[in-house]
Design a protein around this motif. Structure first.
Motif, PDB file in Angstrom:
ATOM      1  N   ALA A  24      -8.355 -25.541  19.224  1.00 15.15           N
ATOM      2  CA  ALA A  24      -9.273 -26.680  19.305  1.00 15.15           C
ATOM      3  C   ALA A  24     -10.466 -26.487  18.373  1.00 15.15           C
ATOM      4  N   GLY A  25     -10.207 -25.905  17.191  1.00  9.66           N
ATOM      5  CA  GLY A  25     -11.248 -25.753  16.183  1.00  9.66           C
ATOM      6  C   GLY A  25     -12.033 -24.464  16.242  1.00  9.66           C
ATOM      7  N   SER A  26     -11.868 -23.663  17.294  1.00 10.84           N
ATOM      8  CA  SER A  26     -12.608 -22.408  17.426  1.00 10.84           C
ATOM      9  C   SER A  26     -11.693 -21.224  17.139  1.00 10.84           C
ATOM     10  N   ALA A  27     -12.193 -20.263  16.367  1.00  4.75           N
ATOM     11  CA  ALA A  27     -11.384 -19.090  16.016  1.00  4.75           C
ATOM     12  C   ALA A  27     -11.034 -18.294  17.262  1.00  4.75           C
ATOM     13  N   VAL A  28      -9.801 -17.796  17.317  1.00  3.43           N
ATOM     14  CA  VAL A  28      -9.346 -16.975  18.435  1.00  3.43           C
ATOM     15  C   VAL A  28      -9.037 -15.568  17.933  1.00  3.43           C
ATOM     16  N   GLU A  29      -9.065 -14.603  18.843  1.00  9.56           N
ATOM     17  CA  GLU A  29      -8.871 -13.209  18.469  1.00  9.56           C
ATOM     18  C   GLU A  29      -7.437 -12.972  17.991  1.00  9.56           C
ATOM     19  N   THR A  30      -7.321 -12.342  16.834  1.00  8.95           N
ATOM     20  CA  THR A  30      -6.012 -12.056  16.243  1.00  8.95           C
ATOM     21  C   THR A  30      -5.351 -10.880  16.955  1.00  8.95           C
ATOM     22  N   ASP A  31      -4.046 -11.011  17.218  1.00  9.14           N
ATOM     23  CA  ASP A  31      -3.301  -9.907  17.815  1.00  9.14           C
ATOM     24  C   ASP A  31      -2.836  -8.923  16.747  1.00  9.14           C
ATOM     25  N   GLU A  32      -2.330  -9.436  15.648  1.00 11.71           N
ATOM     26  CA  GLU A  32      -1.837  -8.577  14.568  1.00 11.71           C
ATOM     27  C   GLU A  32      -1.993  -9.287  13.236  1.00 11.71           C
ATOM     28  N   TRP A  33      -2.433  -8.531  12.235  1.00 12.30           N
ATOM     29  CA  TRP A  33      -2.516  -9.035  10.862  1.00 12.30           C
ATOM     30  C   TRP A  33      -1.511  -8.256  10.035  1.00 12.30           C
ATOM     31  N   GLY A  34      -0.558  -8.952   9.423  1.00 10.56           N
ATOM     32  CA  GLY A  34       0.447  -8.268   8.614  1.00 10.56           C
ATOM     33  C   GLY A  34      -0.107  -7.856   7.267  1.00 10.56           C
ATOM     34  N   THR A  40       3.870 -15.009  21.798  1.00 11.87           N
ATOM     35  CA  THR A  40       3.310 -14.608  20.501  1.00 11.87           C
ATOM     36  C   THR A  40       3.565 -15.707  19.487  1.00 11.87           C
ATOM     37  N   LEU A  41       2.483 -16.239  18.934  1.00 16.06           N
ATOM     38  CA  LEU A  41       2.575 -17.233  17.871  1.00 16.06           C
ATOM     39  C   LEU A  41       2.365 -16.518  16.539  1.00 16.06           C
ATOM     40  N   LYS A  42       3.299 -16.703  15.625  1.00 16.12           N
ATOM     41  CA  LYS A  42       3.222 -16.053  14.323  1.00 16.12           C
ATOM     42  C   LYS A  42       3.119 -17.096  13.228  1.00 16.12           C
ATOM     43  N   CYS A  43       2.087 -16.951  12.408  1.00 16.97           N
ATOM     44  CA  CYS A  43       1.899 -17.827  11.248  1.00 16.97           C
ATOM     45  C   CYS A  43       2.227 -17.020  10.002  1.00 16.97           C
ATOM     46  N   LEU A  44       3.201 -17.472   9.239  1.00 24.09           N
ATOM     47  CA  LEU A  44       3.641 -16.778   8.029  1.00 24.09           C
ATOM     48  C   LEU A  44       3.228 -17.574   6.800  1.00 24.09           C
ATOM     49  N   ALA A  45       2.477 -16.928   5.901  1.00 24.64           N
ATOM     50  CA  ALA A  45       2.158 -17.511   4.597  1.00 24.64           C
ATOM     51  C   ALA A  45       2.996 -16.789   3.552  1.00 24.64           C
ATOM     52  N   TYR A  46       3.627 -17.542   2.661  1.00 28.38           N
ATOM     53  CA  TYR A  46       4.533 -16.928   1.694  1.00 28.38           C
ATOM     54  C   TYR A  46       4.514 -17.685   0.369  1.00 28.38           C
ATOM     55  N   SER A  55       7.024  -9.917  -2.735  1.00 24.52           N
ATOM     56  CA  SER A  55       8.379 -10.440  -2.647  1.00 24.52           C
ATOM     57  C   SER A  55       9.109 -10.155  -3.953  1.00 24.52           C
ATOM     58  N   GLU A  56      10.416 -10.307  -3.962  1.00 24.72           N
ATOM     59  CA  GLU A  56      11.208  -9.971  -5.138  1.00 24.72           C
ATOM     60  C   GLU A  56      10.865 -10.851  -6.335  1.00 24.72           C
ATOM     61  N   ASP A  57      10.377 -12.068  -6.087  1.00 26.37           N
ATOM     62  CA  ASP A  57      10.077 -12.976  -7.199  1.00 26.37           C
ATOM     63  C   ASP A  57       8.670 -12.789  -7.753  1.00 26.37           C
ATOM     64  N   GLY A  58       7.946 -11.764  -7.291  1.00 22.91           N
ATOM     65  CA  GLY A  58       6.609 -11.498  -7.799  1.00 22.91           C
ATOM     66  C   GLY A  58       5.497 -12.148  -7.001  1.00 22.91           C
ATOM     67  N   THR A  59       5.835 -12.982  -6.008  1.00 21.56           N
ATOM     68  CA  THR A  59       4.820 -13.567  -5.141  1.00 21.56           C
ATOM     69  C   THR A  59       4.596 -12.634  -3.950  1.00 21.56           C
ATOM     70  N   TYR A  60       3.752 -13.078  -3.005  1.00 21.47           N
ATOM     71  CA  TYR A  60       3.424 -12.258  -1.843  1.00 21.47           C
ATOM     72  C   TYR A  60       3.613 -13.061  -0.565  1.00 21.47           C
ATOM     73  N   HIS A  61       3.706 -12.321   0.550  1.00 17.46           N
ATOM     74  CA  HIS A  61       3.715 -12.974   1.851  1.00 17.46           C
ATOM     75  C   HIS A  61       2.933 -12.125   2.839  1.00 17.46           C
ATOM     76  N   SER A  62       2.407 -12.777   3.870  1.00 17.96           N
ATOM     77  CA  SER A  62       1.658 -12.097   4.911  1.00 17.96           C
ATOM     78  C   SER A  62       1.723 -12.954   6.170  1.00 17.96           C
ATOM     79  N   TRP A  63       1.207 -12.430   7.276  1.00 16.69           N
ATOM     80  CA  TRP A  63       1.274 -13.168   8.524  1.00 16.69           C
ATOM     81  C   TRP A  63       0.132 -12.753   9.439  1.00 16.69           C
ATOM     82  N   VAL A  64      -0.091 -13.597  10.429  1.00 16.86           N
ATOM     83  CA  VAL A  64      -1.082 -13.294  11.451  1.00 16.86           C
ATOM     84  C   VAL A  64      -0.544 -13.827  12.776  1.00 16.86           C
TER      85      VAL A  64
END
Length: 254
Positions: free
Chosen positions: A189-199, A169-175, A204-213
């Motif tokens: 290789a440049g082509s979209a792949v099917e997502t397993d899970e979208w968070g 499982t590869l997890k990409c976290l944006a925060y 966040s406590e500082d008023g920003t947000y985070h998510s992952w895929v």
């Protein structure tokens, strides 16, 4: 214990959008009361939101309306003692109505409707929604646009974990991004792949947000895979490659 939301006059007090150069902006009041409050759960509490950010909170235990977040440092936006008095009056009005509603034997909605119409609550609610709330929002924006218009670019990091079935499982976290909307997906290789899970997009406590895929791939697969992040703070999507054995990261630039 019966939790109960307020009437339109007091509850969601409306989302009032105002389109501007950076807009739109909205003002929302969320109020709730309980017929049988317990310790730590006030009988009445209310929170005001500008867009998705809470700027004040009131509860019947403290009896005080207090600014939240960066609005703690803002002077002149509101007379918080007066706001406390208004919220107390609204809480008293609500609890009185709640007691009456709970005492009805049947046809609660009809009896409440007739009572509000005859005593003028509906007319006051209409004036509140159509006149007072837009004026409040325009006043608040004089003090708040700096906070509401801010654009924080996302940072990105990766993790990977091998699980059952010899799948990785590869997890990409944006925060650390603001405002909330964000789009994320994986490519091979440049082509979209099917997502397993979208968070979920989580605050966040500082008023920003985070998510992952995440995406699942064979454990022997070394890519190339990349995570794409699109956000309003970015002039173009942030594309970050994932490398086996190196949990890379990147920071977006506005």
């Amino acid at each position: 214990m019966l939790p109960f939301l307020l009437s339109p006059l007091l509850v969601l007090g409306p989302a009032v959008p105002q389109e501007t150069h950076h807009g739109p902006y909205s003002l929302t009041f969320h109020s709730i009361g309980m017929s049988g409050p317990e310790a730590g759960f006030p009988s009445f509490q209310a929170t005001g939101y500008l867009n998705d950010r809470a700027f004040f909170h009131y509860d019947s235990e403290s009896g005080k309306a207090e600014p939240r977040g960066p609005w703690r440092q803002v002077e002149g936006m509101e007379d918080w003692e007066e706001v406390s008095k208004r919220q107390k009056a609204r809480g008293d009005f609500f609890l009185k109505n709640l007691k009456e509603i709970m005492g009805y034997y049947k046809d609660r909605a009809l009896k409440t409707k007739l009572k509000w119409e005859t005593e003028g609550s509906v007319q006051r609610a209409k004036a509140y929604l159509e006149e007072e709330c837009p004026r409040m929002l325009q006043n608040y924006l004089q003090y708040s646009k700096t906070f509401l218009d801010r654009q924080d670019a996302p940072s990105v990091s990766f993790t990977s974990q091998v699980g059952p079935g010899n799948l990785k499982t590869l997890k990409c976290l944006a925060y650390n991004f603001y405002p909330q909307p964000v789009s994320m997906y994986w490519t091979q290789a440049g082509s979209a792949v099917e997502t397993d899970e979208w968070g979920a997009i989580v605050p966040s406590e500082d008023g920003t947000y985070h998510s992952w895929v995440t995406v699942k791939v064979p454990s022997s697969d070394t890519g190339p895979y990349s995570c794409h992040v699109q956000h309003s703070s970015l002039a173009q999507p942030l594309i970050v490659p994932w490398n086996e054995g190196q949990e890379a990261g990147a920071v977006g630039t506005s």
